[in-house]
Design a protein around this motif. Structure first.
Motif, short mmCIF file in Angstrom:
data_model
loop_
_atom_site.label_atom_id
_atom_site.label_comp_id
_atom_site.label_asym_id
_atom_site.label_seq_id
_atom_site.Cartn_x
_atom_site.Cartn_y
_atom_site.Cartn_z
N GLY A 1 20.94 66.93 -85.99
CA GLY A 1 22.93 66.97 -86.05
C GLY A 1 23.55 65.93 -85.35
N ALA A 2 24.44 65.51 -84.21
CA ALA A 2 25.70 64.56 -84.90
C ALA A 2 25.48 63.77 -83.73
CB ALA A 2 26.91 65.33 -85.19
N GLY A 3 25.12 62.20 -83.75
CA GLY A 3 24.79 61.72 -82.79
C GLY A 3 25.38 60.31 -82.72
N VAL A 4 25.06 59.02 -82.50
CA VAL A 4 25.25 57.81 -82.23
C VAL A 4 24.01 57.09 -82.95
CG1 VAL A 4 27.12 57.72 -80.74
CG2 VAL A 4 24.74 57.11 -79.60
N GLY A 5 24.09 56.06 -83.46
CA GLY A 5 22.61 54.88 -83.74
C GLY A 5 22.57 54.37 -82.93
N ARG A 6 20.55 53.83 -82.70
CA ARG A 6 20.40 52.91 -82.00
C ARG A 6 21.40 51.63 -81.86
NH1 ARG A 6 14.51 50.75 -83.67
NH2 ARG A 6 14.04 53.53 -83.32
N SER A 7 21.45 51.14 -82.92
CA SER A 7 22.82 50.17 -82.83
C SER A 7 23.71 50.55 -81.34
CB SER A 7 22.29 49.21 -83.59
OG SER A 7 21.87 49.16 -84.76
N GLU A 8 24.48 51.63 -82.16
CA GLU A 8 25.80 51.41 -80.89
C GLU A 8 25.84 51.79 -79.53
OE1 GLU A 8 29.39 54.74 -81.55
OE2 GLU A 8 28.18 55.08 -83.30
N ALA A 9 24.34 52.55 -79.86
CA ALA A 9 24.42 53.24 -78.22
C ALA A 9 23.66 51.99 -77.46
CB ALA A 9 22.76 54.05 -78.32
N ALA A 10 23.36 50.21 -78.00
CA ALA A 10 22.93 48.96 -77.34
C ALA A 10 24.50 48.34 -77.52
CB ALA A 10 22.00 48.27 -78.23
N GLY A 11 25.10 49.01 -78.23
CA GLY A 11 26.02 48.47 -77.98
C GLY A 11 26.78 48.75 -77.29
N THR A 12 26.77 50.18 -76.61
CA THR A 12 27.83 50.40 -75.24
C THR A 12 27.02 50.23 -74.30
OG1 THR A 12 28.24 52.44 -77.21
CG2 THR A 12 28.20 53.11 -74.85
N LEU A 13 25.78 50.76 -73.93
CA LEU A 13 24.78 49.99 -73.13
C LEU A 13 25.70 48.41 -72.51
CD1 LEU A 13 21.24 51.38 -73.18
CD2 LEU A 13 23.06 51.96 -71.71
N PHE A 14 25.49 47.26 -73.71
CA PHE A 14 26.03 46.19 -73.33
C PHE A 14 27.83 45.72 -73.02
CE2 PHE A 14 25.32 41.46 -73.69
CZ PHE A 14 26.76 41.27 -74.26
N GLY A 15 28.14 46.88 -73.58
CA GLY A 15 29.45 46.57 -72.66
C GLY A 15 29.78 46.98 -71.63
N LEU A 16 28.66 48.54 -71.05
CA LEU A 16 29.01 48.61 -69.75
C LEU A 16 28.17 47.45 -68.73
CD1 LEU A 16 29.20 50.60 -67.42
CD2 LEU A 16 26.94 51.60 -67.81
N PHE A 17 27.62 47.28 -69.39
CA PHE A 17 26.58 46.14 -68.08
C PHE A 17 27.70 45.11 -68.14
CE2 PHE A 17 25.39 41.76 -68.45
CZ PHE A 17 24.29 41.21 -67.35
N ALA A 18 28.60 44.08 -68.80
CA ALA A 18 29.43 43.26 -68.98
C ALA A 18 31.09 44.24 -68.09
CB ALA A 18 30.48 43.13 -70.64
N PHE A 19 31.00 44.95 -68.21
CA PHE A 19 32.12 45.63 -67.32
C PHE A 19 31.93 45.67 -66.40
CE2 PHE A 19 32.90 49.67 -65.09
CZ PHE A 19 34.97 48.86 -64.99
N GLY B 1 15.66 63.65 -85.55
CA GLY B 1 17.06 63.45 -84.29
C GLY B 1 17.97 63.25 -84.67
N ASN B 2 18.93 62.45 -83.85
CA ASN B 2 20.71 62.35 -84.89
C ASN B 2 20.46 61.04 -85.37
OD1 ASN B 2 19.73 60.37 -82.48
ND2 ASN B 2 21.28 61.79 -81.53
N GLY B 3 19.56 60.45 -86.21
CA GLY B 3 19.48 59.23 -86.71
C GLY B 3 19.41 57.93 -85.68
N ASP B 4 18.84 58.26 -84.64
CA ASP B 4 18.60 57.13 -83.92
C ASP B 4 17.02 56.78 -84.22
OD1 ASP B 4 17.21 59.07 -83.08
OD2 ASP B 4 18.18 58.19 -80.41
N ASP B 5 16.40 57.18 -85.15
CA ASP B 5 14.88 57.36 -85.38
C ASP B 5 15.07 56.83 -86.54
OD1 ASP B 5 15.81 59.40 -86.75
OD2 ASP B 5 13.61 60.47 -86.42
N VAL B 6 15.37 56.15 -87.61
CA VAL B 6 15.45 55.54 -88.50
C VAL B 6 15.35 54.04 -88.42
CG1 VAL B 6 16.78 54.73 -90.79
CG2 VAL B 6 17.53 57.32 -89.34
#
Length: 642
Positions: free
Chosen positions: A614-632, A490-495
């Motif tokens: 390949g390149a990608g975002v980790g689980r913690s970063e993705a969670a932060g982005t979802l939280f930001g969208l919810f807060a928006f 994967g891209n690091g989110d399965d670590v």
């Protein structure tokens, strides 16, 4: 209409990820993961043994360009170190829990240790006067503290000891060198000795305390050791029926390396049960003490001691089963091996091998070996005395030497507590009695055998009497490597390091090592994480860079690079011609102080084309982005409501 204050709030919520809105510091980090076989049959690889493995680690401040080839391509380290691990056995043995268990603590009671608490200049061993500490005598860094113990309250009924656990006073972990618990029946008629607490080898020490030293050991622990539990079919006699009558003597050797005054309450916890087990446990020790004489400036000096077949003459026809061993030397020791031989000197089995002996990590070795009548036990200790200006001899100090093998076995046999070699010019005791060679005939009651040996026996490095079997290993390069959960595609989110590895060692605030073993496939799975944007590496060998088998990895603009290497010296290790590591992956990212990491880039060594990352975002970063969208969206609703 949306007020300007709400617009500012919306920009703040959407523009800044969750981790940026809380005071959690993030630092650059690199993670290297790999798998390997315990044995690869590659002369440039070091086997992962079932005893102590010396693991080295290091990291650099920057990632090399490209694959880092060429002289000096990798660059120097920022930090490095080593540790000793039982990689194949994992953590300590399981605690026995299927029977009623009681315990008693054998400890010293808040004693004060000072630089003046040193052994006397000489002491007696089996009547032989030993010059302790060489020409300068014992120094203020060595203290032996003994305590007589009356545990006759256990005599109400037959009981079995089933294990021992170390009790080490916090802060004294590096000073408590070893703890020995002896049977001491001589204290029964000596109230002064039974209540004694003090210097083991002072002129005023009761004679019955001194007499217990080097006697019948019932428990042995050394620095770095773990708890020791007996197998469920065996226990050690305590209480009613035990030949020591409930009297013990505990000896603690302190390595007071900074010559300080300190307090200590260390000792051993004995676990015991009234539920008797089928077999009685015994302990014997063998090797060499008297007569050890190692020249200075020796890079490797082999000392060999043989416990001949006469010492096992009273082993029952079914044999005795050895389930634990402990190999012991001091600071010059670099390797200790114990082997079971036939009466004719043929190799039968290993009784413990510490090819990378670590003085600061001595712990029992699990075994399943049967000793039969007339078998012999051979102990070889190898020493490095480089930098020493005088001969190293047997003595009590850490800088002196010993060469011992302790064996835990069942069923217990009488008169087999020890089998030691003495190497002396004049085999005469102070009392006028001669030292006796070990012979198959029964000895006088109460006397234990001491072997004498020609001085040359201690000096040869190899001969028919001290050879070990050659282990042949054949490579099979046609068998494809099986890639399972340890491969990262994967891209690091399965670590998920804590979930994917069974053991974790936090080296310091910046470095952690994770590992698991699969004994069915003879595989080690490991990861190292370091707070750096540069390279990371981990290796196996003798605890130093020279001669170590090393895997290194980093991430740069060209991708991720991992390689199997070998260090010929204290310089950049060369890439192996045979790449025997697999399931390779290296990541770059950031980790906060809560060990929560975001792996933004992950790649694999191109030598292993089965893994494409390949390149990608980790689980913690993705969670932060979802939280930001919810807060928006929530903020937009609030603003619209105004």
């Amino acid at each position: 209409m949306i007020p300007s204050s709400s617009l500012v709030y919306l920009v703040y919520v959407f523009a800044f990820p969750l981790s940026s809105r809380f005071a959690v510091a993030s630092v650059p980090s690199t993670l290297l993961r790999f798998s390997r076989k315990f044995s690869t049959c590659d002369s440039s690889d070091v086997d992962i043994t079932d005893v102590t493995n010396r693991v080295i680690w290091a990291y650099g401040s920057s990632a090399p360009e490209g694959e880092g080839s060429g002289s000096g391509g990798v660059g120097g380290h920022v930090d490095r170190g080593s540790l000793s691990l039982r990689l194949r056995s994992g953590g300590p043995p399981p605690y026995p829990s299927d029977e009623p268990i009681n315990s008693i603590d054998f400890i010293v009671d808040d004693v004060t240790i000072t630089p003046d608490d040193v052994p006397s200049q000489t002491f007696q061993f089996e009547g032989i006067m030993i010059d302790n500490g060489g020409e300068d005598g014992p120094q203020g860094t060595t203290s032996y503290f003994c305590r007589g113990i009356n545990a006759t309250h256990l005599n109400d009924a037959p009981q079995h000891a089933i294990g021992f656990e170390p009790i080490i006073t916090p802060g004294n972990e590096k000073k408590v060198h070893h703890i020995l618990l002896y049977e001491c029946p001589g204290l029964a008629d000596d109230p002064e000795a039974a209540s004694f607490s003090g210097n083991c080898w002072a002129d005023s020490t009761p004679s019955n305390i001194k007499a217990c030293n080097f006697g019948n050991v019932i428990s042995a622990w050394a620095i770095g050791g773990e708890p020791s539990y007996f197998p469920p079919e065996a226990g050690m006699k305590v209480g009613n029926g035990a030949k020591h009558g409930g009297y013990y003597m505990m000896e603690i050797h302190y390595d007071n390396y900074d010559s300080a005054t300190f307090k200590d309450s260390s000792g051993l916890k004995m676990l015991y049960t009234p539920t008797l087990r089928p077999n009685d446990v015994g302990i014997m020790y063998t090797g060499a003490l008297v007569g050890i004489d190692i020249p200075p400036n020796q890079e490797r000096y082999d000392l060999n001691a043989r416990c001949p077949w006469g010492c096992t003459a009273n082993v029952p026809p079914t044999g005795i089963k050895v389930f634990n061993s402990l190999l012991h030397a001091h600071t010059a020791g670099v390797s200790v091996r114990a082997s079971l031989l036939s009466k004719f000197g043929d190799y039968k089995a290993s009784l413990g091998t510490e090819d990378y002996y670590d003085f600061n990590y001595q712990t029992p070795i699990p075994l399943d070996v049967t000793i039969h009548k007339d078998d012999e036990i051979h102990t070889r200790c190898s020493y490095n005395t480089m930098g020493r200006s005088t001969n190293t001899k047997f003595g009590l100090a850490t800088g002196d030497e010993m060469c011992l093998t302790y064996l835990w076995y069942y069923p217990e046999i009488s008169d087999s507590a020890r089998c030691l070699f003495a190497n002396i010019d004049n085999p005469t005791l102070q009392s006028g009695d001669s030292l006796r060679s070990i012979v198959p005939e029964p000895t006088e009651e109460g006397l234990l055998p001491i072997g004498i040996c020609d001085a040359n026996f201690f000096n040869f490095a190899s001969s028919d009497d001290a050879t070990y079997p050659v282990e042949y290993c054949e490579r099979d390069d046609t068998t494809p490597v099986e890639i399972e959960k340890w491969s990262v595609t994967g891209n690091g989110d399965d670590v998920d390091l804590d979930a994917q590895y069974d053991f974790k060692e936090d080296i310091n605030e910046k470095v952690s090592i994770y590992y698991s073993v699969d004994s069915t496939k003879s595989e080690l799975h490991m990861a190292i994480r370091a707070d750096t944007e540069g390279w990371v590496g981990v290796g196996f060998g003798g605890g130093k860079m020279k001669g170590s088998d090393i895997v290194m990895g980093w991430v740069n603009e060209d991708g991720g690079w991992v390689s199997d290497r070998f260090a010929e010296g204290n310089w950049e290790p060369a890439v192996d011609q045979l790449q025997d590591y697999y399931n390779l992956a290296v990541y770059s990212g950031t980790c906060n102080e809560g060990d929560n990491c975001q792996w933004s880039k992950a790649s694999a060594n191109p030598l292993n084309e089965d893994i494409i990352l390949g390149a990608g975002v980790g689980r913690s970063e993705a969670a932060g982005t979802l939280f930001g969208l919810f807060a928006f969206l929530f903020g937009l609703w609030l603003a619209w409501d105004e």
